[in-house]
Design a protein around this motif. Structure first.
Motif, mmCIF file in Angstrom:
data_model
loop_
_atom_site.group_PDB
_atom_site.id
_atom_site.type_symbol
_atom_site.label_atom_id
_atom_site.label_comp_id
_atom_site.label_asym_id
_atom_site.label_seq_id
_atom_site.Cartn_x
_atom_site.Cartn_y
_atom_site.Cartn_z
ATOM 1 N N VAL A 78 -4.469 2.480 3.782
ATOM 2 C CA VAL A 78 -4.587 3.806 4.397
ATOM 3 C C VAL A 78 -3.392 4.065 5.315
ATOM 4 O O VAL A 78 -2.798 5.151 5.296
ATOM 5 C CB VAL A 78 -5.907 3.924 5.170
ATOM 6 C CG1 VAL A 78 -5.991 5.261 5.900
ATOM 7 C CG2 VAL A 78 -7.093 3.769 4.229
ATOM 8 N N ALA A 79 -3.036 3.061 6.113
ATOM 9 C CA ALA A 79 -1.866 3.212 6.991
ATOM 10 C C ALA A 79 -0.597 3.420 6.168
ATOM 11 O O ALA A 79 0.266 4.239 6.527
ATOM 12 C CB ALA A 79 -1.723 1.979 7.881
ATOM 13 N N GLY A 136 0.810 -1.215 0.000
ATOM 14 C CA GLY A 136 0.000 0.000 0.000
ATOM 15 C C GLY A 136 0.840 1.260 0.000
ATOM 16 O O GLY A 136 0.503 2.250 -0.668
ATOM 17 N N ALA A 137 1.957 1.242 0.752
ATOM 18 C CA ALA A 137 2.844 2.407 0.781
ATOM 19 C C ALA A 137 3.471 2.648 -0.591
ATOM 20 O O ALA A 137 3.545 3.789 -1.067
ATOM 21 C CB ALA A 137 3.924 2.202 1.841
ATOM 22 N N PHE A 138 3.919 1.592 -1.257
ATOM 23 C CA PHE A 138 4.537 1.745 -2.570
ATOM 24 C C PHE A 138 3.508 2.162 -3.614
ATOM 25 O O PHE A 138 3.806 2.977 -4.502
ATOM 26 C CB PHE A 138 5.233 0.442 -2.977
ATOM 27 C CG PHE A 138 6.661 0.361 -2.533
ATOM 28 C CD1 PHE A 138 7.682 0.863 -3.323
ATOM 29 C CD2 PHE A 138 6.978 -0.205 -1.314
ATOM 30 C CE1 PHE A 138 8.995 0.805 -2.913
ATOM 31 C CE2 PHE A 138 8.300 -0.279 -0.889
ATOM 32 C CZ PHE A 138 9.317 0.229 -1.693
ATOM 33 N N ILE A 139 2.304 1.612 -3.537
ATOM 34 C CA ILE A 139 1.263 2.022 -4.484
ATOM 35 C C ILE A 139 0.929 3.498 -4.282
ATOM 36 O O ILE A 139 0.691 4.237 -5.259
ATOM 37 C CB ILE A 139 0.017 1.136 -4.312
ATOM 38 C CG1 ILE A 139 0.314 -0.295 -4.781
ATOM 39 C CG2 ILE A 139 -1.158 1.703 -5.089
ATOM 40 C CD1 ILE A 139 -0.820 -1.266 -4.568
ATOM 41 N N SER A 140 0.924 3.960 -3.036
ATOM 42 C CA SER A 140 0.674 5.380 -2.769
ATOM 43 C C SER A 140 1.759 6.242 -3.397
ATOM 44 O O SER A 140 1.463 7.282 -4.019
ATOM 45 C CB SER A 140 0.625 5.629 -1.257
ATOM 46 O OG SER A 140 -0.387 4.866 -0.647
ATOM 47 N N LEU A 163 -7.411 11.075 -4.602
ATOM 48 C CA LEU A 163 -7.238 10.131 -5.701
ATOM 49 C C LEU A 163 -6.268 9.010 -5.341
ATOM 50 O O LEU A 163 -6.508 7.839 -5.641
ATOM 51 C CB LEU A 163 -6.750 10.876 -6.952
ATOM 52 C CG LEU A 163 -7.744 11.854 -7.586
ATOM 53 C CD1 LEU A 163 -7.100 12.573 -8.769
ATOM 54 C CD2 LEU A 163 -9.010 11.126 -8.025
ATOM 55 N N VAL A 164 -5.165 9.364 -4.666
ATOM 56 C CA VAL A 164 -4.187 8.345 -4.274
ATOM 57 C C VAL A 164 -4.781 7.419 -3.219
ATOM 58 O O VAL A 164 -4.515 6.209 -3.219
ATOM 59 C CB VAL A 164 -2.889 9.014 -3.767
ATOM 60 C CG1 VAL A 164 -1.964 7.990 -3.120
ATOM 61 C CG2 VAL A 164 -2.167 9.692 -4.916
ATOM 62 N N LEU A 165 -5.605 7.948 -2.326
ATOM 63 C CA LEU A 165 -6.254 7.110 -1.316
ATOM 64 C C LEU A 165 -7.134 6.050 -1.977
ATOM 65 O O LEU A 165 -7.065 4.862 -1.632
ATOM 66 C CB LEU A 165 -7.075 7.987 -0.370
ATOM 67 C CG LEU A 165 -7.809 7.273 0.768
ATOM 68 C CD1 LEU A 165 -6.818 6.612 1.711
ATOM 69 C CD2 LEU A 165 -8.699 8.250 1.526
ATOM 70 N N ILE A 166 -7.946 6.456 -2.933
ATOM 71 C CA ILE A 166 -8.804 5.503 -3.650
ATOM 72 C C ILE A 166 -7.947 4.520 -4.446
ATOM 73 O O ILE A 166 -8.202 3.298 -4.444
ATOM 74 C CB ILE A 166 -9.774 6.253 -4.580
ATOM 75 C CG1 ILE A 166 -10.662 7.212 -3.769
ATOM 76 C CG2 ILE A 166 -10.631 5.269 -5.362
ATOM 77 C CD1 ILE A 166 -11.513 6.538 -2.718
ATOM 78 N N PHE A 167 -6.940 5.031 -5.125
ATOM 79 C CA PHE A 167 -6.048 4.206 -5.943
ATOM 80 C C PHE A 167 -5.347 3.158 -5.094
ATOM 81 O O PHE A 167 -5.321 1.961 -5.437
ATOM 82 C CB PHE A 167 -5.022 5.142 -6.617
ATOM 83 C CG PHE A 167 -4.023 4.466 -7.496
ATOM 84 C CD1 PHE A 167 -4.362 4.046 -8.782
ATOM 85 C CD2 PHE A 167 -2.727 4.257 -7.062
ATOM 86 C CE1 PHE A 167 -3.436 3.433 -9.600
ATOM 87 C CE2 PHE A 167 -1.787 3.645 -7.864
ATOM 88 C CZ PHE A 167 -2.146 3.230 -9.149
#
Length: 304
Positions: A214-215, A46-50, A71-75
């Motif tokens: 999210v974290a 999740g961190a890398f996708i963000s 947008l990044v949160l949804i992505f």
């Protein structure tokens, strides 16, 4: 007192991220009775996708911070949920009726696969992110020391409280929440009464992965650096938080996360930062000795 309040703010912010990850551990354990040791690496994904999301938005010229964050949160939540669903399908579902040791080994294997996948695809170097949310409120000052809370810390705490409220409502008042509670009590009886157990378990993994995303986003914004190994360390701490609060208890997971965050912050502030992890795990040992079910956990009752 001023220094104490500053460390309190820092500890609550850190504990909020631990609590969100710990919920994923406690949800999976509450329903299928297994520990998802790949969950920490789902958080890392999740961190890398963000980070990739912010880079893509910058490439397309989207510079509005609120819009980029939304947008990044949804992505991140969507694609991390895909990873969480994949782990459940590959590493857990085929082994659901196998001995307990089999899915545990499978989860550790999935963790290693995710780590190496990110290392090979993104590289082993630390990935930086420029500060996006700057500024802070000055609460008060004591001499030259100022007690402040940054806008980012406010956002992290507010987002965590909002997600917990939404999640609590979902568990108590929605059909998915009722299915999760039924599967947690008796999976066989729930399936006989029409609950789609496979779909419920998959949804549980997906929700846990979304919270981990999210974290991961919050940690990426807060610290500004990530690497492929952050999932192991934070995953162990979040698992510790889940056990400390009472594995299987959602309020216990958030409480344990807050306690781990506060212990780390105060130990780093008043003692040696090198031993903050030792302090957190020492507290866990004492809790397991004197209250094995955790702070809010309930002992399991075997029906015979």
């Amino acid at each position: 007192m001023a220094y104490f309040l500053q460390q309190l703010i820092n500890g609550i912010t850190l504990g909020a991220t631990y609590g969100l990850i710990a919920i994923g551990y406690t949800m999976v354990y509450g329903i299928i009775g297994m520990i998802n040791f790949a969950h920490g690496d789902i958080y890392m994904i999740g961190a890398f996708i963000s980070l990739v999301g912010f880079m893509l938005l910058a490439a397309f010229g989207i510079t509005s911070v609120p819009l980029a964050f939304f947008l990044v949160l949804i992505f991140a939540m969507f694609f991390t949920a895909v990873y969480g669903w994949t782990v459940e399908r590959i590493a857990y579902r085929p082994l659901r009726r196998a001995p307990r040791l089999a899915p545990l080994i499978s989860a550790i294997g999935a963790s290693i696969v995710l780590q190496n996948f990110v290392q090979l695809s993104q590289g082993a170097r630390v990935k930086p992110l420029q500060p996006m949310v700057q500024g802070s409120f000055q609460l008060f000052s004591d001499g030259d020391f100022q007690v402040t809370i940054s806008y980012l810390q406010i956002m992290i705490i507010a987002l965590t409280v909002t997600l917990m409220a939404v999640f609590t409502f979902m568990i108590r008042y929605t059909s998915l929440g009722r299915a999760q509670r039924a599967a947690a009590q008796d999976m066989t009886m729930a399936s006989l009464l029409g609950v789609n157990v496979d779909r419920t378990i998959s949804a549980t993994f997906i929700i846990g992965a979304m919270l981990a995303a999210v974290a991961g986003l919050m940690v990426t914004l807060y610290y500004g650096v990530i690497d492929f190994y952050i999932g192991f360390i934070v995953g162990i701490k979040a698992f510790t938080a889940a056990v400390l609060g009472g594995i299987g208890s959602l309020p216990g997971a958030m409480l344990g996360g807050m306690l781990i965050g506060l212990i780390e912050a105060f130990w780093s502030g008043y003692f040696s930062i090198e031993y903050k992890d030792v302090a957190a795990f020492s507290i866990l040992v004492f809790v397991l000795i004197f209250r094995p079910t955790g702070l809010l956990g309930k002992p399991e009752i075997e029906k015979v």
